[in-house]
Write an enzyme that holds these catalytic residues in place. Structure first.
Site, short mmCIF file in Angstrom:
data_model
loop_
_atom_site.label_atom_id
_atom_site.label_comp_id
_atom_site.label_asym_id
_atom_site.label_seq_id
_atom_site.Cartn_x
_atom_site.Cartn_y
_atom_site.Cartn_z
N HIS A 95 0.83 -1.21 0.00
CA HIS A 95 0.00 0.00 0.00
C HIS A 95 0.87 1.26 0.00
O HIS A 95 0.52 2.28 0.60
CB HIS A 95 -0.96 0.02 1.19
CG HIS A 95 -1.94 -1.11 1.19
ND1 HIS A 95 -3.12 -1.07 0.47
CD2 HIS A 95 -1.92 -2.32 1.80
CE1 HIS A 95 -3.78 -2.21 0.65
NE2 HIS A 95 -3.05 -2.98 1.45
N ASN A 130 -10.22 -3.24 2.00
CA ASN A 130 -9.83 -3.25 0.59
C ASN A 130 -11.06 -3.05 -0.29
O ASN A 130 -12.19 -3.02 0.21
CB ASN A 130 -9.17 -4.59 0.23
CG ASN A 130 -7.79 -4.75 0.83
OD1 ASN A 130 -7.07 -3.78 1.03
ND2 ASN A 130 -7.40 -5.98 1.11
N TYR A 183 0.50 -3.95 12.09
CA TYR A 183 0.31 -2.53 11.77
C TYR A 183 1.07 -1.62 12.74
O TYR A 183 1.61 -0.60 12.34
CB TYR A 183 -1.18 -2.18 11.76
CG TYR A 183 -1.88 -2.57 10.48
CD1 TYR A 183 -2.01 -3.91 10.12
CD2 TYR A 183 -2.38 -1.61 9.62
CE1 TYR A 183 -2.64 -4.27 8.94
CE2 TYR A 183 -3.02 -1.97 8.43
CZ TYR A 183 -3.15 -3.30 8.10
OH TYR A 183 -3.76 -3.65 6.92
#
Length: 724
Positions: free
Chosen positions: A102, A174, A389
């Site tokens: 990303h 997504n 993350y």
């Protein structure tokens, strides 16, 4: 536009000192909050550069920034030049590591308004009726580097940060509702396989290579997601016409503590539309920033993108299954015909970033950013994301204080007892950053649920043994892929066949192509046969018995009418065009809430109308429809030596400018609506005036018919389909 509309730059360099120009009206900076969440002022632009004069980083005014301090005008540069050292050192450190995936992203600010329809299933405050919550939305491609293009065939990220009254909630999803893998431990493998191959670092932002297809053909749980990627969903036309999905199942908890399971959906109000593969390739070469330019232009022009947030709701049963579908399997979806998507709120993007780096690049998301009333489930992919993350941002953003960057700061009080670390923005007071304490009067105090404390749902954990395994219900890798393919219309099936044929044709290792054909045989025999024909290989027989499934019409993009707001219409004219007609066409496009682009032979004006694009700069892929204001003669610069698109003048003839003939030919081939004030304007460019989706009418009447065609996005029946 990149400057204040009230300021006209002079031809000469300005000499009168003045302060920085204000941001353009379409932008908005993150709210003025301290590093600990307190409101810090009314003007969010107070963080921007200040003052009339150039200074060093510590505010000392600088008289000259063009010349280094030297020992004479031909001597060496001196080490004592503090301004040079500060300027170059900062420049050398301007870049931060890009995201592993990303990396190429685009973002905008907006507002989410709740309908109140979710109040019966969750206590989350931002979903209560009428509550308005600021948001920041980041779109992205998965595979490409930060410098890649917007339009490759790829999965897109759809990540939304809600700045709620109970802390930040990140819905990180997504544009495809399923994922490649079922367990996060395999995430490095699928990314390594899909990224450019490590020996030569090619291909960039593409899945059409051996390592990707080697992985997905061996790791067959990826076949469902891969089929979505090979469909039109892998080539969204615009970020404004793209669905979003939370991918995983989440648990929601109401005021009484009762639970449900949900899947999140974002439905674009403008409809779901895609490019064709040739269009995507042309866009990558002509304007690699096409989708971010489209998004920013729409917001600046007042065509504000909107999505409805909806949920599919399921009982939180012990087995966490619904209609035979395991809700913990992220490679599976639940057809909307079985569990309708219930709208719970509306998101409107209404402001562009003020600074791309500070906002789009530095924004961070974490699926563990939850609020009371929303919790996670035992999805092995989601569980790994909860760790990954946070970990990746420590590297990207230079330490553990990334939450304090303006774009990441919550809009509520923060009192976390964390201290120090790289890039600490807060100035903490007190001597007792620990609990319990008496020296700090006991502050901060734990918050029970009735005071808004987040209480992890006390889910029952069954007695078991530690294993490295998946449930038997995860073993079906083909039935939902079959459902998806059989839910497509014939034209969409054609596109899928073409995509597989192209992608596998790029593979150089024969066994990879053969193995993927075997996977396709297990999905659908006709799909396998069509791709095998294109590859010149025999079509294998299925090796797994896969149940027949009911199609899910909701999965198809084709055949549903959608609003035409914000669609782009090219109005092509030259000096021979009737000025009143051109003006009427422009007004009619605007009246239909679409965006007119006047395309002329040169810059400036044609008649009384300002030209937006010239024959030399315009390309068909920029527009949703093309309208001719008359026959378009070759412009003076229509000379092959000037522009390769002029082609062979003798072969093309001289009736229509060859660049416009090329534009019309592409638009016709891409099944776009074409209009003209006369049949001659069409036929002189080499196209049939009576073809489907070609409109010939007087003046503004053309636009009504073109708009009607655009409700279905393209003229899909212009060409016959071959898929069975």
């Amino acid at each position: 536009m990149s400057h204040d509309a009230s300021y006209t730059p002079p031809l000469e360099e300005p000499t009168d000192p003045r302060g920085p120009l204000p941001p353009t009206p379409d932008t908005r900076a993150p709210e003025m909050r301290t590093a600990t969440g307190a409101e810090a002022g009314k003007d969010p632009n107070a963080r921007a550069q200040q003052g009339d004069y150039l200074t060093t980083a510590v505010g000392r005014r600088v008289p000259d920034t063009d010349h280094s301090l030297r020992a004479g005008d031909r001597g060496p540069t001196l080490l004592q030049d503090h301004h040079l050292r500060e300027k170059i050192t900062h420049f050398d450190h301007e870049r931060i590591p890009e995201r592993v995936v990303h990396a190429r992203g685009t973002g905008a600010h907006g507002t989410f308004t709740a309908y109140g329809s979710a109040e019966s299933i969750t206590r989350a405050a931002f979903l209560k009726k009428g509550v308005e919550t600021p948001v920041f939305l980041r779109f992205s491609t998965v595979l490409g580097s930060r410098g890649s293009a917007d339009t490759p065939r790829d999965t897109r990220g759809f990540a939304v940060k809600f700045y709620t009254s109970e802390g930040n909630f990140d819905l990180v999803g997504n544009n495809i509702p399923v994922f490649f893998i079922q367990d996060g431990i395999k995430f490095p493998d699928v990314v390594h396989a899909a990224k450019p191959e490590p020996d030569r670092e090619i291909p960039q932002a593409a899945s059409a290579h051996d390592t990707f297809w080697d992985f997905v053909s061996l790791h067959t749980e990826a076949q469902h997601h891969t089929l979505w990627n090979m469909s039109d969903r892998g080539l969204p036309l615009s970020l404004r016409t793209m669905e979003g999905f939370g991918v995983h199942t989440f648990r929601v908890i109401d005021e009484a503590g009762a639970t449900k399971l949900v899947k999140w959906h974002w439905k674009p109000k403008a409809g779901v539309h895609s490019t064709l593969w040739e269009e995507a390739q042309l866009i990558m070469g002509g304007d690699p920033d096409f989708q971010r330019r489209d998004l920013y232009g729409a917001i600046e022009g007042g065509h504000l993108p909107q999505w409805e947030l909806g949920v599919q709701v399921f009982d939180d049963t012990e087995d966490q299954m619904f209609s035979g579908i395991d809700l913990l399997d992220p490679t599976k979806l639940v057809p909307e015909e079985l569990a309708p998507v219930q709208p719970v709120g509306l998101l409107t993007l209404d402001a562009n970033p003020t600074n791309f780096f500070a906002e789009v690049e530095q924004v961070m998301f974490n699926p563990g950013h939850l609020v009371p009333g929303i919790d996670v489930v035992n999805d092995a992919l989601l569980q790994a994301r909860l760790f990954s993350y946070v970990d990746t941002q420590i590297t990207r953003l230079g330490g553990p204080n990334f939450q304090q960057l303006p774009i990441n700061r919550p809009h509520v009080d923060v009192n976390d007892n964390q201290r120090d670390g790289f890039h600490q923005h807060a100035v903490h007071a007190g001597v007792a950053p620990y609990r319990p304490n008496s020296l700090g009067a006991g502050n901060p105090f734990p918050a029970p649920a009735e005071q808004g404390g987040f209480v992890d749902h006390p889910a029952v954990v069954a007695a078991s043994q530690t294993v490295r395994a998946v449930p038997a219900s995860f073993a079906d890798h083909y039935s939902q892929a079959r459902m998806f393919y059989r839910s497509m219309t014939p034209v969409e099936k054609d596109h899928i066949v073409s995509a597989y044929t192209f992608e596998l044709g790029k593979c150089t290792v024969p066994v990879v192509r053969e193995r993927q054909l075997q996977c396709l045989a297990n999905i659908d025999a006709d799909l396998c046969a069509a791709v095998a024909l294109g590859l010149g290989l025999p079509a294998p027989k299925a090796t797994e018995k896969v149940a027949d499934v009911e199609p899910s019409p909701a999965l198809s993009q084709v055949g549903k009418p959608f609003p035409v707001d914000g669609r782009k219409v090219a109005i092509v004219c030259d000096e021979r065009s009737d000025d009143a007609t051109v003006t009427a066409l422009v007004k009619a496009v605007e009246k239909a809430s679409m965006v007119p682009f006047v395309v002329g032979p040169h810059g400036g004006q044609v008649g009384s109308v300002e030209v937006d694009k010239t024959f030399a700069t315009a390309r068909s892929v920029e527009f949703d429809a093309i309208v001719l204001a008359g026959q378009i003669a070759p412009a003076p610069d229509a000379v092959p030596s000037y522009d390769a698109r002029n082609g062979d003048q003798a072969a093309l003839g001289t009736q229509t400018d060859p660049r416009i003939a090329l534009m019309l030919g592409e638009a016709f081939r891409h099944c776009k609506a074409i209009g003209a004030v006369s049949a001659e304007a069409i036929t002189s460019a080499g196209l049939p005036a009576d073809a489907k989706g070609v409109v010939v009418a007087d003046g503004a009447a053309i636009i009504d018919q073109v708009a009607e065609l655009l409700t279905l996005h393209r003229v899909w029946d212009r060409y016959p389909t071959v898929a069975r």
